[in-house]
Scaffold this motif. Structure first.
Motif, PDB file in Angstrom:
ATOM      1  N   ARG A  66       0.831  -1.206   0.000  1.00 54.20           N
ATOM      2  CA  ARG A  66       0.000   0.000   0.000  1.00 54.20           C
ATOM      3  C   ARG A  66       0.868   1.260   0.000  1.00 54.20           C
ATOM      4  O   ARG A  66       0.506   2.271  -0.635  1.00 54.20           O
ATOM      5  N   LEU A  67       1.990   1.212   0.705  1.00 55.06           N
ATOM      6  CA  LEU A  67       2.894   2.368   0.683  1.00 55.06           C
ATOM      7  C   LEU A  67       3.512   2.561  -0.693  1.00 55.06           C
ATOM      8  O   LEU A  67       3.691   3.701  -1.150  1.00 55.06           O
ATOM      9  N   VAL A  68       3.847   1.474  -1.356  1.00 57.64           N
ATOM     10  CA  VAL A  68       4.418   1.581  -2.703  1.00 57.64           C
ATOM     11  C   VAL A  68       3.373   2.127  -3.670  1.00 57.64           C
ATOM     12  O   VAL A  68       3.684   2.956  -4.542  1.00 57.64           O
ATOM     13  N   GLU A  69       2.123   1.711  -3.514  1.00 57.59           N
ATOM     14  CA  GLU A  69       1.036   2.258  -4.328  1.00 57.59           C
ATOM     15  C   GLU A  69       0.879   3.754  -4.071  1.00 57.59           C
ATOM     16  O   GLU A  69       0.612   4.536  -5.003  1.00 57.59           O
ATOM     17  N   TRP A  70       1.042   4.157  -2.829  1.00 60.40           N
ATOM     18  CA  TRP A  70       0.989   5.576  -2.462  1.00 60.40           C
ATOM     19  C   TRP A  70       2.066   6.341  -3.228  1.00 60.40           C
ATOM     20  O   TRP A  70       1.806   7.406  -3.815  1.00 60.40           O
ATOM     21  N   ALA A  71       3.270   5.783  -3.243  1.00 59.77           N
ATOM     22  CA  ALA A  71       4.364   6.438  -3.958  1.00 59.77           C
ATOM     23  C   ALA A  71       4.117   6.486  -5.458  1.00 59.77           C
ATOM     24  O   ALA A  71       4.539   7.423  -6.146  1.00 59.77           O
ATOM     25  N   ALA A  72       3.423   5.487  -5.967  1.00 60.63           N
ATOM     26  CA  ALA A  72       3.173   5.419  -7.411  1.00 60.63           C
ATOM     27  C   ALA A  72       2.073   6.375  -7.854  1.00 60.63           C
ATOM     28  O   ALA A  72       2.161   6.987  -8.930  1.00 60.63           O
ATOM     29  N   LYS A 127       7.604  10.519  -0.807  1.00 58.27           N
ATOM     30  CA  LYS A 127       7.481  10.290   0.637  1.00 58.27           C
ATOM     31  C   LYS A 127       6.187   9.557   0.986  1.00 58.27           C
ATOM     32  O   LYS A 127       5.122   9.839   0.429  1.00 58.27           O
ATOM     33  N   VAL A 128       6.320   8.625   1.923  1.00 55.83           N
ATOM     34  CA  VAL A 128       5.176   7.888   2.464  1.00 55.83           C
ATOM     35  C   VAL A 128       5.330   7.861   3.985  1.00 55.83           C
ATOM     36  O   VAL A 128       6.376   8.229   4.515  1.00 55.83           O
ATOM     37  N   LYS A 129       4.300   7.402   4.666  1.00 58.03           N
ATOM     38  CA  LYS A 129       4.342   7.396   6.136  1.00 58.03           C
ATOM     39  C   LYS A 129       4.162   5.974   6.653  1.00 58.03           C
ATOM     40  O   LYS A 129       3.222   5.273   6.271  1.00 58.03           O
ATOM     41  N   THR A 130       5.061   5.555   7.543  1.00 58.75           N
ATOM     42  CA  THR A 130       5.005   4.208   8.102  1.00 58.75           C
ATOM     43  C   THR A 130       3.922   4.117   9.179  1.00 58.75           C
ATOM     44  O   THR A 130       3.362   5.131   9.607  1.00 58.75           O
ATOM     45  N   ALA A 131       3.693   2.897   9.644  1.00 58.75           N
ATOM     46  CA  ALA A 131       2.697   2.685  10.697  1.00 58.75           C
ATOM     47  C   ALA A 131       3.107   3.359  11.995  1.00 58.75           C
ATOM     48  O   ALA A 131       2.262   3.657  12.845  1.00 58.75           O
ATOM     49  N   GLN A 132       4.412   3.614  12.166  1.00 55.70           N
ATOM     50  CA  GLN A 132       4.905   4.302  13.367  1.00 55.70           C
ATOM     51  C   GLN A 132       4.885   5.818  13.209  1.00 55.70           C
ATOM     52  O   GLN A 132       5.299   6.543  14.118  1.00 55.70           O
ATOM     53  N   GLY A 133       4.417   6.299  12.055  1.00 59.52           N
ATOM     54  CA  GLY A 133       4.304   7.732  11.832  1.00 59.52           C
ATOM     55  C   GLY A 133       5.536   8.386  11.250  1.00 59.52           C
ATOM     56  O   GLY A 133       5.595   9.612  11.139  1.00 59.52           O
ATOM     57  N   VAL A 136       9.083   8.701   5.276  1.00 56.76           N
ATOM     58  CA  VAL A 136      10.289   8.152   4.659  1.00 56.76           C
ATOM     59  C   VAL A 136      10.104   8.094   3.151  1.00 56.76           C
ATOM     60  O   VAL A 136       8.971   8.087   2.645  1.00 56.76           O
ATOM     61  N   PRO A 137      11.201   8.035   2.374  1.00 55.60           N
ATOM     62  CA  PRO A 137      11.069   7.815   0.937  1.00 55.60           C
ATOM     63  C   PRO A 137      10.619   6.381   0.679  1.00 55.60           C
ATOM     64  O   PRO A 137      10.870   5.482   1.495  1.00 55.60           O
ATOM     65  N   ALA A 138      10.000   6.149  -0.459  1.00 58.62           N
ATOM     66  CA  ALA A 138       9.467   4.817  -0.775  1.00 58.62           C
ATOM     67  C   ALA A 138      10.548   3.752  -0.765  1.00 58.62           C
ATOM     68  O   ALA A 138      10.264   2.576  -0.489  1.00 58.62           O
ATOM     69  N   GLU A 139      11.783   4.131  -1.032  1.00 56.10           N
ATOM     70  CA  GLU A 139      12.858   3.139  -1.036  1.00 56.10           C
ATOM     71  C   GLU A 139      13.044   2.500   0.335  1.00 56.10           C
ATOM     72  O   GLU A 139      13.568   1.385   0.442  1.00 56.10           O
ATOM     73  N   GLU A 140      12.598   3.163   1.387  1.00 55.09           N
ATOM     74  CA  GLU A 140      12.703   2.608   2.742  1.00 55.09           C
ATOM     75  C   GLU A 140      11.843   1.352   2.894  1.00 55.09           C
ATOM     76  O   GLU A 140      12.101   0.514   3.771  1.00 55.09           O
ATOM     77  N   THR A 141      10.805   1.214   2.036  1.00 53.53           N
ATOM     78  CA  THR A 141       9.936   0.038   2.135  1.00 53.53           C
ATOM     79  C   THR A 141      10.707  -1.253   1.886  1.00 53.53           C
ATOM     80  O   THR A 141      10.326  -2.312   2.397  1.00 53.53           O
ATOM     81  N   VAL A 142      11.786  -1.167   1.122  1.00 54.52           N
ATOM     82  CA  VAL A 142      12.574  -2.365   0.833  1.00 54.52           C
ATOM     83  C   VAL A 142      13.257  -2.860   2.112  1.00 54.52           C
ATOM     84  O   VAL A 142      13.237  -4.060   2.415  1.00 54.52           O
TER      85      VAL A 142
END
Length: 249
Positions: A66-72, A127-133, A136-142
């Motif tokens: 879902r975060l990657v979709e947000w970035a897309a 930029k996207v937001k993690t569950a902890q708030g 971060v950039p989408a690359e952090e999802t990796v």
């Protein structure tokens, strides 16, 4: 036509994606070694069966997707609607039939991989937001996924150990964990050292610190709260055994 290869050309990100995919394959192997009946057994995480671990890893892939979709798309799609919803999802997933639970892991992993593969190169910086708030950039999802699959493969309690985790992943895990301690101020008087390296984390300013040392896999295992075999404690508070690691997450 959508490309059938990663659109990013960043060598570092490509290497990170490879490490995440290797971790996914490793988790899949340890899961496939378990019989359906084995799934009912306890994991290394208190209060969780292996079913809970598999459900968590499966739903985590969907949440990260879902975060990657947000970035897309630029459309905000949080990982979870709430912490309660996340916990309920895991508890529900743990009740699935064995074949449904295995399919959850397989299908969610493929979905996330496709989202990564098809994300345009420039969008990895969105930029996207993690569950902890954290923003971060989408690359952090990796890295978020890499950490999950490697560590939870060990948590399945099916023969995997921290020694199976690649050294670069272990080093980054230790940096994450000790960084969280430092942010909370829970590392006061505690110094972590890795044998055979210059790696040291924690409170270097204390005159007489409690020192935890050992090989990198053992130190990370201890820091992550998964055990204390292989580490050597010295200094204050260690006369009656190994000092417990501060809470990480």
């Amino acid at each position: 036509m959508v490309a059938r290869h990663d659109q990013t050309t960043d060598p570092r990100l490509q290497e990170d994606l490879l490490q995440a995919r290797r971790g996914t394959a490793f988790f899949a192997r340890k899961l496939n070694e378990l019989t359906d009946a084995d799934l009912d057994g306890n994991s290394l995480l208190p209060g969780w069966t292996r079913r809970h671990v598999v459900a968590h890893v499966g739903y985590n892939a969907r949440a990260i997707a879902r975060l990657v979709e947000w970035a897309a798309t630029g459309v905000e799609t949080p990982m979870y609607s709430s912490p309660e919803a996340r916990n309920h999802e895991i508890d529900f997933g743990a009740t699935l039939s064995p074949i449904a639970l295995r399919n959850l892991f397989d299908h969610s992993a493929v979905h996330l991989n496709v989202e990564w593969r098809d994300l345009p190169a420039d969008n990895w910086h969105h930029k996207v937001k993690t569950a902890q708030g954290r923003t971060v950039p989408a690359e952090e999802t990796v890295w978020m996924r890499t950490r999950e699959v490697w560590m939870h493969a060990v948590d399945l309690d099916n023969g995997a150990s921290f020694s199976d985790i690649p050294e670069p992943v272990l080093a980054r895990l230790l940096k994450d964990i000790t960084g969280a301690w430092h942010t909370r101020g829970t590392d006061t008087g505690l110094l972590i050292k890795v044998d055979g390296t210059d790696l040291a984390f924690g409170d270097a300013g204390t005159a007489d610190p409690t020192i935890i040392s050992g090989p990198l896999p053992a130190v990370v295992e201890w820091a992550a709260g998964r055990g204390n075999s292989g580490v050597t404690p010295t200094g204050p508070g260690t006369t009656e055994g190994t000092t417990a690691a501060p809470k990480w997450i």
